[in-house]
Design an enzyme around this catalytic site. Structure first.
Site, PDB file in Angstrom:
ATOM      1  N   ARG A 163      15.279 129.471 -43.411  1.00  0.00           N
ATOM      2  CA  ARG A 163      16.358 128.828 -42.646  1.00  0.00           C
ATOM      3  C   ARG A 163      16.336 129.214 -41.160  1.00  0.00           C
ATOM      4  O   ARG A 163      17.386 129.373 -40.532  1.00  0.00           O
ATOM      5  CB  ARG A 163      17.740 129.184 -43.225  1.00  0.00           C
ATOM      6  CG  ARG A 163      18.001 128.671 -44.589  1.00  0.00           C
ATOM      7  CD  ARG A 163      18.004 127.151 -44.671  1.00  0.00           C
ATOM      8  NE  ARG A 163      18.085 126.758 -46.051  1.00  0.00           N
ATOM      9  CZ  ARG A 163      17.035 126.715 -46.874  1.00  0.00           C
ATOM     10  NH1 ARG A 163      15.826 126.980 -46.419  1.00  0.00           N
ATOM     11  NH2 ARG A 163      17.185 126.392 -48.117  1.00  0.00           N
TER      12      ARG A 163
ATOM     13  N   SER B  40      25.291 124.470 -48.371  1.00  0.00           N
ATOM     14  CA  SER B  40      25.492 125.922 -48.454  1.00  0.00           C
ATOM     15  C   SER B  40      26.121 126.422 -47.159  1.00  0.00           C
ATOM     16  O   SER B  40      25.580 126.167 -46.084  1.00  0.00           O
ATOM     17  CB  SER B  40      24.150 126.630 -48.645  1.00  0.00           C
ATOM     18  OG  SER B  40      23.513 126.114 -49.779  1.00  0.00           O
TER      19      SER B  40
ATOM     20  N   GLU C  13      25.347 129.542 -42.416  1.00  0.00           N
ATOM     21  CA  GLU C  13      24.175 128.689 -42.156  1.00  0.00           C
ATOM     22  C   GLU C  13      24.493 127.627 -41.102  1.00  0.00           C
ATOM     23  O   GLU C  13      23.678 127.379 -40.209  1.00  0.00           O
ATOM     24  CB  GLU C  13      23.738 128.029 -43.472  1.00  0.00           C
ATOM     25  CG  GLU C  13      22.469 127.246 -43.343  1.00  0.00           C
ATOM     26  CD  GLU C  13      22.060 126.579 -44.653  1.00  0.00           C
ATOM     27  OE1 GLU C  13      21.828 127.302 -45.644  1.00  0.00           O
ATOM     28  OE2 GLU C  13      21.989 125.342 -44.671  1.00  0.00           O
TER      29      GLU C  13
HETATM   30  C1  LIG Z   1      25.712 118.106 -48.945  1.00  0.00           C
HETATM   31  C2  LIG Z   1      24.735 118.903 -48.111  1.00  0.00           C
HETATM   32  C3  LIG Z   1      23.615 119.453 -48.711  1.00  0.00           C
HETATM   33  C4  LIG Z   1      22.696 120.181 -47.939  1.00  0.00           C
HETATM   34  N1  LIG Z   1      21.597 120.703 -48.558  1.00  0.00           N
HETATM   35  C5  LIG Z   1      20.662 121.389 -47.841  1.00  0.00           C
HETATM   36  C6  LIG Z   1      19.489 121.911 -48.460  1.00  0.00           C
HETATM   37  O1  LIG Z   1      19.264 121.719 -49.658  1.00  0.00           O
HETATM   38  N2  LIG Z   1      18.615 122.604 -47.701  1.00  0.00           N
HETATM   39  C7  LIG Z   1      18.805 122.799 -46.357  1.00  0.00           C
HETATM   40  O2  LIG Z   1      17.974 123.447 -45.721  1.00  0.00           O
HETATM   41  N3  LIG Z   1      19.921 122.322 -45.732  1.00  0.00           N
HETATM   42  C8  LIG Z   1      20.840 121.618 -46.439  1.00  0.00           C
HETATM   43  N4  LIG Z   1      21.970 121.135 -45.828  1.00  0.00           N
HETATM   44  C9  LIG Z   1      22.167 121.381 -44.389  1.00  0.00           C
HETATM   45  C10 LIG Z   1      21.697 120.223 -43.478  1.00  0.00           C
HETATM   46  O3  LIG Z   1      21.427 119.071 -44.214  1.00  0.00           O
HETATM   47  C11 LIG Z   1      20.444 120.590 -42.685  1.00  0.00           C
HETATM   48  O4  LIG Z   1      20.659 121.742 -41.920  1.00  0.00           O
HETATM   49  C12 LIG Z   1      19.998 119.466 -41.746  1.00  0.00           C
HETATM   50  O5  LIG Z   1      18.718 119.748 -41.229  1.00  0.00           O
HETATM   51  C13 LIG Z   1      20.973 119.232 -40.596  1.00  0.00           C
HETATM   52  O6  LIG Z   1      20.556 118.035 -39.954  1.00  0.00           O
HETATM   53  P1  LIG Z   1      21.544 117.275 -38.985  1.00  0.00           P
HETATM   54  O7  LIG Z   1      20.764 116.193 -38.333  1.00  0.00           O
HETATM   55  O8  LIG Z   1      22.750 116.857 -39.719  1.00  0.00           O
HETATM   56  O9  LIG Z   1      21.880 118.408 -37.928  1.00  0.00           O
HETATM   57  P2  LIG Z   1      23.225 118.602 -37.091  1.00  0.00           P
HETATM   58  O10 LIG Z   1      24.252 119.159 -38.010  1.00  0.00           O
HETATM   59  O11 LIG Z   1      23.557 117.364 -36.378  1.00  0.00           O
HETATM   60  O12 LIG Z   1      22.770 119.732 -36.070  1.00  0.00           O
HETATM   61  C14 LIG Z   1      22.424 121.030 -36.515  1.00  0.00           C
HETATM   62  C15 LIG Z   1      21.781 121.815 -35.363  1.00  0.00           C
HETATM   63  O13 LIG Z   1      20.548 121.190 -35.032  1.00  0.00           O
HETATM   64  C16 LIG Z   1      20.546 120.841 -33.643  1.00  0.00           C
HETATM   65  N5  LIG Z   1      19.790 119.619 -33.476  1.00  0.00           N
HETATM   66  C17 LIG Z   1      20.023 118.396 -34.003  1.00  0.00           C
HETATM   67  N6  LIG Z   1      19.073 117.527 -33.609  1.00  0.00           N
HETATM   68  C18 LIG Z   1      18.245 118.215 -32.784  1.00  0.00           C
HETATM   69  C19 LIG Z   1      17.090 117.872 -32.025  1.00  0.00           C
HETATM   70  N7  LIG Z   1      16.597 116.649 -32.010  1.00  0.00           N
HETATM   71  N8  LIG Z   1      16.504 118.851 -31.289  1.00  0.00           N
HETATM   72  C20 LIG Z   1      16.997 120.107 -31.267  1.00  0.00           C
HETATM   73  N9  LIG Z   1      18.089 120.469 -31.958  1.00  0.00           N
HETATM   74  C21 LIG Z   1      18.706 119.548 -32.693  1.00  0.00           C
HETATM   75  C22 LIG Z   1      21.995 120.676 -33.283  1.00  0.00           C
HETATM   76  O14 LIG Z   1      22.192 120.801 -31.881  1.00  0.00           O
HETATM   77  C23 LIG Z   1      22.606 121.812 -34.082  1.00  0.00           C
HETATM   78  O15 LIG Z   1      22.380 123.031 -33.432  1.00  0.00           O
HETATM   79  C24 LIG Z   1      22.907 120.385 -46.557  1.00  0.00           C
HETATM   80  C25 LIG Z   1      24.056 119.820 -45.949  1.00  0.00           C
HETATM   81  C26 LIG Z   1      24.951 119.077 -46.722  1.00  0.00           C
HETATM   82  C27 LIG Z   1      26.149 118.452 -46.074  1.00  0.00           C
END
Ligand SMILES: Cc1cc2nc3c(=O)[nH]c(=O)nc-3n(C[C@H](O)[C@H](O)[C@H](O)COP(=O)(O)OP(=O)(O)OC[C@H]3O[C@@H](n4cnc5c(N)ncnc54)[C@H](O)[C@@H]3O)c2cc1C
Length: 432
Positions: free
Chosen positions: A194, A317, A423
């Site tokens: 992570r 998580s 996380e």
């Molecule tokens: C129901 C659920 C289940 C999940 N299951 C998992 C799992 O199984 N495994 C897992 O690892 N995670 C899981 N997650 C967490 C999440 O899906 C991941 O962390 C995902 O990668 C976040 O993507 P996002 O686009 O929504 O990021 P955001 O929430 O929009 O942003 C997260 C961070 O990334 C940064 N960011 C976004 N885009 C960029 C970019 N282009 N360049 C640089 N930084 C950027 C943002 O500024 C912020 O700091 C889960 C979440 C939910 C709601």
């Protein structure tokens, strides 16, 4: 491998241009009465208003918005699916930018492998669906993880025995301090459990935001190259998944079957994103429409109704699984889970010395069971299906989520001497 220019992308090229949003979704010029809210942009469904939300079409616009915000000294948040952000209740007095580019290209192809170059704004699960349909293996275990491709490399998403780091071969990013587009190799990305160099650029210490580059890393991801195997067969990498498939860890199965099983298992744990969120105007068009329809249909089939899942507002998580030294792990109760891992928190411990335990187990054994809430009418609670997911039951504010998270963290520390680290990225809010 052949360079990108000489490859015929014939059957594997996708450009989605019909994405919602428009250019400037909202800003002070709209009078301030209808400013967008983090509550609408994040899966946790909490968070205050945003001074300016910009939808950028393509890397040129992303870079332009980021450069201007940095030059003006404004707080900047690049947002993807908002599935790993918990934003505070106060106004975010800066710029939030969303990358709407969704292109997938073939960079190179051999008999047994394909390298894809994917825009950061592409939704992760749309990419997995597309890859699986085309018989590509390597990310099928990450089916159903919400969010974008750009964010996937920030925290090195992982699930069911796979991590995106195993497939990433190159990341193109905007380097904010130097004002240049840079190419980052896997070793420069320093992936771990992570984490990555992108994520650590935002933190001075675990859970302590850095002075610069928070809540968005120093490097803004523009595209990610992934090397995937051809042939349509993947490896079952996790016990629970093997059980669901009636097979053994290490067995080889069609990637379509693995993806379907992962989505089923995730649904039983409430670990799928709520597809209803794409019905609200500010989210419309973010995901592939057919994927949203399929997810809604699956929900209907499973529950027999259109009722929304009460566990739906979460970040998945909330705490990371602690990675401990052998001595720290020795202090845990005998029946606490222990998985040998390498120093980066990944692998199987061949590289020595660390032990990963289960945050869900610690939380449960510290007395915080499924559905736990601080008071009978508290609007934030642990998920009814998973102790590791903190949920907004409707009407919660960020402060309610933070109070619950603080109680859980302190309770686990009191019981086991282990400090859980959140996380999600906590924007404008912290744990006491
Ligand atoms: C129901 C659920 C289940 C999940 N299951 C998992 C799992 O199984 N495994 C897992 O690892 N995670 C899981 N997650 C967490 C999440 O899906 C991941 O962390 C995902 O990668 C976040 O993507 P996002 O686009 O929504 O990021 P955001 O929430 O929009 O942003 C997260 C961070 O990334 C940064 N960011 C976004 N885009 C960029 C970019 N282009 N360049 C640089 N930084 C950027 C943002 O500024 C912020 O700091 C889960 C979440 C939910 C709601």
């Amino acid at each position: 491998m052949a360079p990108m220019t000489s490859v015929d992308p014939a059957d594997l090229s996708l450009t989605q241009t019909e994405v919602g949003g428009g250019d400037s979704v909202a800003g002070p010029e709209r009078g301030g009465t209808d400013l967008p809210r983090f509550a609408d942009l994040t899966t946790m469904g909490v968070g205050g208003t945003i001074r300016r939300l910009v939808a950028a079409h393509g890397r040129g616009e992303v870079i332009d918005v980021v450069r201007r915000a940095d030059a003006d000294g404004l707080p900047l948040c690049v947002i993807g699916g908002g599935s790993n952000i918990v934003a505070g209740d106060d106004i975010f007095d800066g710029v939030v930018v969303r990358d709407l580019s969704r292109r997938v290209d073939v960079v190179s192809r051999t008999d047994d492998a394909v390298v894809l170059r994917v825009d950061a704004g592409m939704m992760w699960d749309d990419l997995v669906g597309l890859s699986v349909e085309r018989g590509l293996a390597g990310i099928e275990g990450l089916s159903g993880v919400p969010g974008t491709v750009g964010a996937s490399v920030v925290q090195n998403i992982g699930a069911y025995g796979q991590s995106v780091s195993s497939s990433v071969c190159r990341v193109e990013a905007w380097d904010r301090p130097s004002g240049r587009v840079v190419v980052l190799t896997p070793s420069e990305l320093r992936f771990g459990y992570r984490t990555s160099a992108l994520k650590t650029s935002m933190y001075a210490a675990p859970a302590v935001p850095a002075t610069h580059f928070f809540p968005t890393p120093r490097y803004v991801v523009l595209s990610v190259d992934l090397a995937l195997e051809s042939g349509g067969i993947g490896t079952v990498g996790y016990g629970q998944l093997a059980h669901a498939l009636g097979t053994e860890v290490g067995d080889r199965l069609p990637v379509r079957e693995i993806r379907a099983a992962v989505l089923r298992v995730r649904a039983t744990k409430g670990m799928l994103e709520d597809p209803h969120r794409y019905a609200i105007p500010v989210m419309a068009g973010m995901r592939d429409r057919s994927a949203v329809d399929a997810a809604l249909e699956d929900m209907r089939r499973e529950t027999g109704s259109d009722a929304q899942d009460a566990d739906r507002h979460s970040c998945g998580s909330f705490f990371m699984n602690p990675v401990l030294s052998a001595a720290q792990a020795g202090g845990l109760p005998d029946d606490a889970p222990r998985f040998p891992v390498d120093a980066d928190g990944l692998g199987n411990g061949d590289g020595h010395a660390r032990v990963k335990t289960s945050a869900a187990w610690l939380i449960d054994h510290a007395g915080f069971h499924r559905g736990f809430r601080l008071s009978p009418d508290a609007p934030a609670a642990l998920s009814s299906r998973h102790t590791l997911a903190l949920t907004n039951r409707g009407g919660a504010r960020a402060a309610d989520v933070a109070a619950l998270a603080t109680a859980v963290r302190d309770g686990v520390r009191g019981a086991f001497g282990v400090t859980l680290v959140p996380e999600p990225v906590l924007v404008g809010i912290g744990l006491d």
